[in-house]
Design a protein around this motif. Structure first.
Motif, PDB file in Angstrom:
ATOM      1  N   SER A 314     -31.992   0.811  -5.934  1.00 58.80           N
ATOM      2  CA  SER A 314     -30.869  -0.108  -5.755  1.00 58.80           C
ATOM      3  C   SER A 314     -31.304  -1.167  -4.754  1.00 58.80           C
ATOM      4  O   SER A 314     -32.266  -0.987  -4.009  1.00 58.80           O
ATOM      5  CB  SER A 314     -29.623   0.627  -5.242  1.00 58.80           C
ATOM      6  OG  SER A 314     -29.856   1.172  -3.953  1.00 58.80           O
ATOM      7  N   GLY A 315     -30.607  -2.265  -4.764  1.00 61.81           N
ATOM      8  CA  GLY A 315     -30.959  -3.334  -3.839  1.00 61.81           C
ATOM      9  C   GLY A 315     -29.753  -4.166  -3.475  1.00 61.81           C
ATOM     10  O   GLY A 315     -28.755  -4.215  -4.200  1.00 61.81           O
ATOM     11  N   ASP A 316     -29.840  -4.829  -2.315  1.00 61.42           N
ATOM     12  CA  ASP A 316     -28.792  -5.769  -1.941  1.00 61.42           C
ATOM     13  C   ASP A 316     -29.134  -7.147  -2.502  1.00 61.42           C
ATOM     14  O   ASP A 316     -30.212  -7.370  -3.059  1.00 61.42           O
ATOM     15  CB  ASP A 316     -28.613  -5.821  -0.419  1.00 61.42           C
ATOM     16  CG  ASP A 316     -29.898  -6.242   0.309  1.00 61.42           C
ATOM     17  OD1 ASP A 316     -30.862  -6.678  -0.362  1.00 61.42           O
ATOM     18  OD2 ASP A 316     -29.933  -6.156   1.541  1.00 61.42           O
ATOM     19  N   ILE A 317     -28.201  -8.064  -2.407  1.00 55.86           N
ATOM     20  CA  ILE A 317     -28.419  -9.440  -2.858  1.00 55.86           C
ATOM     21  C   ILE A 317     -28.235 -10.355  -1.660  1.00 55.86           C
ATOM     22  O   ILE A 317     -27.135 -10.476  -1.121  1.00 55.86           O
ATOM     23  CB  ILE A 317     -27.452  -9.840  -3.989  1.00 55.86           C
ATOM     24  CG1 ILE A 317     -27.618  -8.904  -5.187  1.00 55.86           C
ATOM     25  CG2 ILE A 317     -27.692 -11.291  -4.411  1.00 55.86           C
ATOM     26  CD1 ILE A 317     -26.616  -9.170  -6.313  1.00 55.86           C
ATOM     27  N   LYS A 318     -29.316 -10.970  -1.224  1.00 56.79           N
ATOM     28  CA  LYS A 318     -29.271 -11.855  -0.067  1.00 56.79           C
ATOM     29  C   LYS A 318     -29.207 -13.331  -0.466  1.00 56.79           C
ATOM     30  O   LYS A 318     -28.661 -14.152   0.274  1.00 56.79           O
ATOM     31  CB  LYS A 318     -30.492 -11.627   0.823  1.00 56.79           C
ATOM     32  CG  LYS A 318     -30.467 -10.321   1.602  1.00 56.79           C
ATOM     33  CD  LYS A 318     -31.652 -10.256   2.572  1.00 56.79           C
ATOM     34  CE  LYS A 318     -31.485  -9.111   3.573  1.00 56.79           C
ATOM     35  NZ  LYS A 318     -31.547  -7.789   2.957  1.00 56.79           N
ATOM     36  N   ARG A 319     -29.816 -13.661  -1.620  1.00 55.63           N
ATOM     37  CA  ARG A 319     -29.887 -15.072  -2.018  1.00 55.63           C
ATOM     38  C   ARG A 319     -29.599 -15.214  -3.509  1.00 55.63           C
ATOM     39  O   ARG A 319     -30.080 -14.426  -4.316  1.00 55.63           O
ATOM     40  CB  ARG A 319     -31.280 -15.652  -1.716  1.00 55.63           C
ATOM     41  CG  ARG A 319     -31.680 -15.538  -0.259  1.00 55.63           C
ATOM     42  CD  ARG A 319     -33.050 -16.147  -0.024  1.00 55.63           C
ATOM     43  NE  ARG A 319     -33.499 -15.904   1.342  1.00 55.63           N
ATOM     44  CZ  ARG A 319     -34.626 -16.347   1.850  1.00 55.63           C
ATOM     45  NH1 ARG A 319     -35.449 -17.065   1.104  1.00 55.63           N
ATOM     46  NH2 ARG A 319     -34.958 -16.086   3.106  1.00 55.63           N
ATOM     47  N   ASN A 320     -28.837 -16.238  -3.828  1.00 52.86           N
ATOM     48  CA  ASN A 320     -28.554 -16.606  -5.211  1.00 52.86           C
ATOM     49  C   ASN A 320     -29.054 -18.029  -5.390  1.00 52.86           C
ATOM     50  O   ASN A 320     -28.418 -18.981  -4.929  1.00 52.86           O
ATOM     51  CB  ASN A 320     -27.052 -16.506  -5.489  1.00 52.86           C
ATOM     52  CG  ASN A 320     -26.685 -16.931  -6.898  1.00 52.86           C
ATOM     53  OD1 ASN A 320     -27.497 -16.855  -7.827  1.00 52.86           O
ATOM     54  ND2 ASN A 320     -25.451 -17.389  -7.078  1.00 52.86           N
ATOM     55  N   THR A 321     -30.203 -18.208  -6.042  1.00 56.46           N
ATOM     56  CA  THR A 321     -30.886 -19.501  -6.069  1.00 56.46           C
ATOM     57  C   THR A 321     -31.107 -19.973  -7.499  1.00 56.46           C
ATOM     58  O   THR A 321     -30.834 -19.256  -8.461  1.00 56.46           O
ATOM     59  CB  THR A 321     -32.255 -19.408  -5.372  1.00 56.46           C
ATOM     60  OG1 THR A 321     -33.209 -18.792  -6.255  1.00 56.46           O
ATOM     61  CG2 THR A 321     -32.164 -18.588  -4.086  1.00 56.46           C
ATOM     62  N   TYR A 322     -31.662 -21.171  -7.624  1.00 52.29           N
ATOM     63  CA  TYR A 322     -31.877 -21.757  -8.953  1.00 52.29           C
ATOM     64  C   TYR A 322     -32.945 -21.026  -9.745  1.00 52.29           C
ATOM     65  O   TYR A 322     -33.066 -21.237 -10.957  1.00 52.29           O
ATOM     66  CB  TYR A 322     -32.230 -23.241  -8.813  1.00 52.29           C
ATOM     67  CG  TYR A 322     -33.637 -23.524  -8.347  1.00 52.29           C
ATOM     68  CD1 TYR A 322     -34.598 -24.016  -9.233  1.00 52.29           C
ATOM     69  CD2 TYR A 322     -34.010 -23.312  -7.014  1.00 52.29           C
ATOM     70  CE1 TYR A 322     -35.885 -24.279  -8.809  1.00 52.29           C
ATOM     71  CE2 TYR A 322     -35.289 -23.579  -6.597  1.00 52.29           C
ATOM     72  CZ  TYR A 322     -36.225 -24.064  -7.486  1.00 52.29           C
ATOM     73  OH  TYR A 322     -37.504 -24.320  -7.054  1.00 52.29           O
TER      74      TYR A 322
END
Length: 470
Positions: A314-322
């Motif tokens: 499992s993982g966290d989401i730190k960045r939502n990028t292009y």
């Protein structure tokens, strides 16, 4: 009068000559090749791929290694995801090198191209970085993303007890796509938060001050809530959303930092088509249960179930990028085709021709499928640096080509990670875009953004070089 006419004709001829020369392969290669490049230890500086042979036959290369302690920050990978730019560099030593030994160790190389050994044509700074290896993905993942604040996705009238209709938020200036962050300095983290706070303040007869953003700019607006005749609650006439979820594909894992990359494209809100700013989120394994094949004008999709109860990772989401989402991964990630990390491919190392993708089409089983890289466009800054085409008969039969949920599937060529599948061509589902892995590494914080490496444009040969070649 005749002299003036001669001057005009001469000027026109010179302008045409300059215009013709600017469209040649040689001129385009000089202009399109950037002043800063990057490569890794042991890899050659691809001068022969940047400039045409007709030009290189008459050009000499001067290569010098620039040695300075201040350059260490530019010629290494970042360990914690954030590189720091060095604005000024004091050079302590310059050593002459050649093409055979220029990339033997990390450092900075200054390359000068001189026509006939005299006329300087181009100066290029090449940063040589230590080799980078990543573990390829291909695993189907469930993505759950929570936004910062709540996103306005629609407006609706409030009907009071007399049957009159009101649009308090619309009248105050809020639009679809705006993000509500706080109300009377209270953080709004969910749709339920927004409804509760507005009703409480309305019943207390307090003024409502809404802090919201549009295209990154913060604003404050006072809104008067109206009690709804049907629900008996105070409302302001908005539909909002605070989360997004879906199925995608994991692209890579950096085994040293445990940083992962996935999807290959940004997550936008389904109604506003605007990027969702991440408050928090996570990824977990997903199992593919069925495939809806794509066809012309109608993209297909994978249908999957999130495997939260029996997740190997499992993982966290730190960045939502292009070019995708990024974060830290926990647990065990295995790839039967590449049990050990493999090198990345810089854009200059990617070639038109056969490659493969790794993805899941049934359950959680990773499979390899053949594709063709048709175009390489490292100049593009929108994350669509590759045009790819599915050639594998079995995948074409199963999916019709590229489908939703396949985004993020790693592209591998000659044992190197090239990038990830991103978008499908609506009218040609066997074809689509891919993003380059180096752009993903930049957004993940594993690659410094200062240097860019791009290719060249192919144009007609200059008459000047034709004359030299005779």
């Amino acid at each position: 009068m005749a002299k003036e006419r001669i001057k005009q004709v001469t000027g026109i001829l010179l302008a045409l000559l300059l215009l013709t020369g600017s469209l040649t392969e040689e001129a385009q290669s000089i202009w399109s090749t950037p002043s800063k490049l990057r490569t890794t230890v042991g890899e050659e500086i691809p001068i022969d791929r940047m400039f045409p042979p007709s030009m290189l036959r008459h050009v000499t290369l001067e290569m010098n290694r620039v040695e300075s302690p201040a350059l260490q920050a530019l010629t290494s990978w970042t360990d914690e995801g954030h590189g720091q730019d060095v604005k000024r560099v004091n050079v302590s030593n310059v050593t002459e090198v050649n093409a055979s030994n220029a990339t033997e160790e990390p450092g900075r190389i200054n390359v000068t191209l001189r026509l006939l050994g005299l006329i300087p044509l181009k100066n290029i700074i090449v940063d040589v970085l230590p080799p980078m290896e990543l573990l390829p993905g291909g695993h189907s993942i469930g993505v759950m993303l929570h936004s910062e604040g709540v996103i306005v996705v629609g407006q609706a009238p409030i009907t009071d007890g007399k049957g009159d209709k009101y649009y308090p938020a619309k009248v105050a200036g809020l639009q679809v796509g705006d993000v509500i962050h706080r109300i009377n300095q209270k953080a709004v983290k969910s749709e339920a938060d927004l409804a509760r706070i507005i009703d409480e303040l309305g019943r207390a007869k307090e003024k409502i001050e809404v802090e919201w953003s549009r295209n990154g700019k913060m604003n404050k607006t006072e809104i008067e809530p109206i009690i709804c005749g049907e629900t008996k609650r105070y409302r302001i006439g908005l539909f909002v959303r605070d989360r997004a979820s879906g199925v995608g594909t994991l692209t890579f894992l950096d085994p040293k930092s445990k940083t992962y990359g996935a999807l290959g494209h940004v997550i936008n809100d389904a109604d506003t088509n605007k990027r969702i700013n991440v408050a928090d989120g996570k990824i977990i394994p997903a199992s593919i249960k069925s495939i809806h094949p794509g066809r012309k004008g109608a993209p297909g999709e994978k249908v999957g179930l999130f495997q939260e109860d029996k997740a190997d990772f499992s993982g966290d989401i730190k960045r939502n990028t292009y070019v995708g989402i990024f974060g830290q991964l926990e647990g065990k990630l295995t790839n039967p085709f590449y049990p050990e990390p493999i090198p990345i491919a810089l854009s200059a190392q990617v070639m038109q021709g056969p490659a493969e993708i790794i993805t899941v089409v049934n359950g959680d089983k990773l499979e390899r499928f053949q594709i063709q890289i048709d175009r390489i466009m490292p100049h593009r800054s929108d994350g669509k640096g590759l045009v790819i085409r599915v050639t594998d008969p079995r995948l074409l039969n199963l999916t019709g080509g590229i489908i939703q949920g396949m985004s993020g599937s790693p592209i591998i060529q000659n044992g190197r990670i090239v990038g990830a599948v991103t978008h499908v061509f609506i009218n040609s589902p066997s074809t689509g875009y891919g993003c380059l892995v180096e752009q993903m590494l930049e957004e993940a914080g594993l690659w410094k953004k200062e240097q860019k490496e791009v290719g060249t444009l192919q144009k007609e040969q200059s008459p000047f070089f034709e004359l030299l070649n005779k």
